[in-house]
Structure formats: C-alpha cells, structure tokens
Write a protein that holds these residues in place. Sequence first.
Motif, mmCIF file in Angstrom:
data_model
loop_
_atom_site.group_PDB
_atom_site.id
_atom_site.type_symbol
_atom_site.label_atom_id
_atom_site.label_comp_id
_atom_site.label_asym_id
_atom_site.label_seq_id
_atom_site.Cartn_x
_atom_site.Cartn_y
_atom_site.Cartn_z
ATOM 1 N N TRP A 97 0.820 -1.207 0.000
ATOM 2 C CA TRP A 97 0.000 0.000 0.000
ATOM 3 C C TRP A 97 0.854 1.257 0.000
ATOM 4 C CZ3 TRP A 97 -4.529 0.273 -1.793
ATOM 5 C CH2 TRP A 97 -5.386 -0.831 -1.719
ATOM 6 N N THR A 98 1.975 1.212 0.708
ATOM 7 C CA THR A 98 2.880 2.360 0.712
ATOM 8 C C THR A 98 3.395 2.642 -0.694
ATOM 9 O OG1 THR A 98 3.546 1.927 3.007
ATOM 10 C CG2 THR A 98 5.032 3.273 1.667
ATOM 11 N N ARG A 99 3.774 1.601 -1.407
ATOM 12 C CA ARG A 99 4.279 1.788 -2.766
ATOM 13 C C ARG A 99 3.178 2.271 -3.709
ATOM 14 N NH1 ARG A 99 8.521 1.210 -5.855
ATOM 15 N NH2 ARG A 99 8.406 0.363 -7.968
ATOM 16 N N ARG A 100 1.993 1.721 -3.585
ATOM 17 C CA ARG A 100 0.881 2.175 -4.427
ATOM 18 C C ARG A 100 0.606 3.656 -4.212
ATOM 19 N NH1 ARG A 100 -3.379 -2.872 -3.531
ATOM 20 N NH2 ARG A 100 -2.592 -4.189 -5.238
ATOM 21 N N ILE A 101 0.581 4.068 -2.968
ATOM 22 C CA ILE A 101 0.323 5.473 -2.646
ATOM 23 C C ILE A 101 1.443 6.359 -3.174
ATOM 24 C CG2 ILE A 101 0.238 7.103 -0.705
ATOM 25 C CD1 ILE A 101 -1.308 4.823 0.808
ATOM 26 N N ASP A 102 2.686 5.917 -2.976
ATOM 27 C CA ASP A 102 3.837 6.711 -3.396
ATOM 28 C C ASP A 102 3.857 6.898 -4.911
ATOM 29 O OD1 ASP A 102 6.130 8.167 -3.058
ATOM 30 O OD2 ASP A 102 7.404 6.477 -2.536
ATOM 31 N N LEU A 103 3.717 5.800 -5.642
ATOM 32 C CA LEU A 103 3.831 5.874 -7.103
ATOM 33 C C LEU A 103 2.616 6.507 -7.776
ATOM 34 C CD1 LEU A 103 5.394 2.389 -7.973
ATOM 35 C CD2 LEU A 103 6.538 4.605 -7.908
ATOM 36 N N ASN A 104 1.435 6.206 -7.271
ATOM 37 C CA ASN A 104 0.201 6.590 -7.963
ATOM 38 C C ASN A 104 -0.393 7.926 -7.536
ATOM 39 O OD1 ASN A 104 -0.067 4.182 -9.595
ATOM 40 N ND2 ASN A 104 -0.592 3.097 -7.721
ATOM 41 N N ILE A 105 -0.101 8.343 -6.312
ATOM 42 C CA ILE A 105 -0.714 9.567 -5.778
ATOM 43 C C ILE A 105 0.338 10.628 -5.460
ATOM 44 C CG2 ILE A 105 -2.081 10.539 -3.893
ATOM 45 C CD1 ILE A 105 -3.471 7.749 -3.696
ATOM 46 N N ILE A 106 1.328 10.253 -4.678
ATOM 47 C CA ILE A 106 2.282 11.245 -4.197
ATOM 48 C C ILE A 106 3.204 11.747 -5.302
ATOM 49 C CG2 ILE A 106 4.273 11.582 -2.681
ATOM 50 C CD1 ILE A 106 2.741 9.790 -0.662
ATOM 51 N N GLU A 107 3.787 10.838 -6.071
ATOM 52 C CA GLU A 107 4.708 11.275 -7.118
ATOM 53 C C GLU A 107 4.032 12.185 -8.148
ATOM 54 O OE1 GLU A 107 8.076 11.169 -7.811
ATOM 55 O OE2 GLU A 107 8.111 10.709 -5.678
ATOM 56 N N PRO A 108 2.897 11.787 -8.722
ATOM 57 C CA PRO A 108 2.279 12.713 -9.680
ATOM 58 C C PRO A 108 1.780 14.000 -9.036
ATOM 59 C CG PRO A 108 0.886 10.782 -9.338
ATOM 60 C CD PRO A 108 2.202 10.492 -8.683
ATOM 61 N N GLY A 109 1.226 13.908 -7.829
ATOM 62 C CA GLY A 109 0.741 15.115 -7.170
ATOM 63 C C GLY A 109 1.864 16.073 -6.826
ATOM 64 N N ALA A 110 2.962 15.536 -6.286
ATOM 65 C CA ALA A 110 4.094 16.382 -5.905
ATOM 66 C C ALA A 110 4.746 16.999 -7.133
ATOM 67 C CB ALA A 110 5.108 15.573 -5.107
ATOM 68 N N ASN A 111 4.904 16.210 -8.202
ATOM 69 C CA ASN A 111 5.496 16.773 -9.410
ATOM 70 C C ASN A 111 4.558 17.767 -10.081
ATOM 71 O OD1 ASN A 111 8.095 15.664 -9.488
ATOM 72 N ND2 ASN A 111 7.326 13.720 -10.262
ATOM 73 N N GLY A 112 3.263 17.538 -9.981
ATOM 74 C CA GLY A 112 2.316 18.528 -10.483
ATOM 75 C C GLY A 112 2.506 19.872 -9.814
ATOM 76 N N PHE A 113 2.783 19.840 -8.509
ATOM 77 C CA PHE A 113 3.074 21.077 -7.772
ATOM 78 C C PHE A 113 4.410 21.669 -8.202
ATOM 79 C CE2 PHE A 113 5.675 22.516 -4.114
ATOM 80 C CZ PHE A 113 5.134 23.787 -3.978
ATOM 81 N N ARG A 114 5.448 20.829 -8.264
ATOM 82 C CA ARG A 114 6.785 21.332 -8.625
ATOM 83 C C ARG A 114 6.791 21.981 -10.002
ATOM 84 N NH1 ARG A 114 8.411 15.856 -6.770
ATOM 85 N NH2 ARG A 114 9.087 16.052 -4.598
ATOM 86 N N PHE A 115 6.002 21.451 -10.900
ATOM 87 C CA PHE A 115 6.018 21.941 -12.278
ATOM 88 C C PHE A 115 5.066 23.109 -12.515
ATOM 89 C CE2 PHE A 115 7.044 17.320 -13.786
ATOM 90 C CZ PHE A 115 8.259 17.372 -13.137
ATOM 91 N N SER A 116 4.326 23.526 -11.478
ATOM 92 C CA SER A 116 3.386 24.640 -11.659
ATOM 93 C C SER A 116 3.554 25.656 -10.533
ATOM 94 C CB SER A 116 1.948 24.120 -11.747
ATOM 95 O OG SER A 116 1.629 23.313 -10.614
ATOM 96 N N GLU A 117 2.781 25.517 -9.448
ATOM 97 C CA GLU A 117 2.864 26.493 -8.358
ATOM 98 C C GLU A 117 4.267 26.584 -7.763
ATOM 99 O OE1 GLU A 117 -1.331 25.318 -8.873
ATOM 100 O OE2 GLU A 117 0.497 24.138 -8.518
ATOM 101 N N GLY A 118 4.982 25.467 -7.742
ATOM 102 C CA GLY A 118 6.319 25.470 -7.155
ATOM 103 C C GLY A 118 7.437 25.652 -8.156
#
Length: 205
Positions: A97-118
């Motif tokens: 579950w940790t890997r699913r959350i990391d790969l599917n939710i956190i990585e795209p969400g965090a990079n979405g922030f880094r590439f726009s607001e951040g």
Amino acid sequence: MKFYNSRGPNPRMVRMFMAEKGIDIPKVEIDLLAGENRREPYTTKVNPAGQCPALELDDGTVIAEITAICEYLDEIKKDTPSLIGDTPAERANTRMWTRRIDLNIIEPGANGFRFSEGLKLFENRVRCIPEAAEGLKATARDKLAWLDGLMGAKPFVAGNKISMADVLLFSFIDFMANVKQPLDPANKNIGAWFERMKARPSAAA
C-alpha cells in the motif's frame, strides 16, 4: 542520532511516524527555501541526492528516503506497536500500500506542484516539465478516487490498524490541500479517514 529536518511533507511524514512510535531525536534544521540541501556541505556529508530529511546514526551512517528511515526506526523501537507489521504478511501488505500510494498519488501530485505552483522554487533544482503539470495532478486525483473506492469502511488504508501507509498518505494529502490540490469532497471514505488521522496527536508533529 540526528534528524536533518526541514519544511515540507517528506520530513513531516517522518516526524509523524516518530510521534506515533514515541521517538524523539535531536533535529538539525535545513533551510530548504535557501537551497541549503542542494549544496555543500549537505550534499557531501549528509545526502548526495540533496533531499530532506535524512537520519544520521551514531556511527555516522546516514539513511535517506522517508520509507527507509521509518522502517529503520520501526525496527529499533520494539516497545511500541509496529507501523510496518508484526508478521511477514502484514509487512508485505503495508509495503504494497505504501508503494501504491507513493507511485500513484504522491509522485504525480508532488510533481504537479513542482512543475506549476512550485516552479520558481524548483526550476533550477530539478528538471521541470511545466506542460505535464495538469496531467500529473489529474493522475493523482484519479488514483485518490480509486483508493476511496477500495477504502470502503476500513479504518485505515492497509486494514484495521494504522501503518506507515496512512502516515505517508496523510502527510501528503494535507500538504497538497495547501498547494491547490484539495481532496475532492466526493471521496467520502478518504475524507472520513483524513479527519480521523488529523485528530491523532501525531498529526501535530
């Protein structure tokens, strides 16, 4: 031991994990906004990847990557309930579950922030792809909806007790809400879970 701490969801995840385990480690504050983590001596003496947090052991060994830090702390603190699992099956389930959350939710969400607001903060630190930002945010939203359907009435992500997967997901959902990626109210199961997690004393870490 020393814990190299900074602002952001990654250090917060480890701090929350430590709070759940009843662990208190002296902290060294790293100025993330000033880029202290991206230059010497941090990159030569602590973490060559230039990321926070990091855990320095008494013998000088440095452990980076948040799940690796948490697993180490879980293993050395045996007098409190494990947040990884007590059996091989429980540990495998938590890691799944940790890997699913990391790969599917956190990585795209965090990079979405880094590439726009951040973008202004990160454009000179990592390769940024601004044109991918909205698609990455949408991916994170899709997978949160997927997870919401799987949660059902479960009290925690991996089952009936809190685990590292919950601490990881909570830290990032809370962060994402503050960078224009709030949790969709339609995700009622995760919304209820989030409120339960927010009420835990460790959420203030």
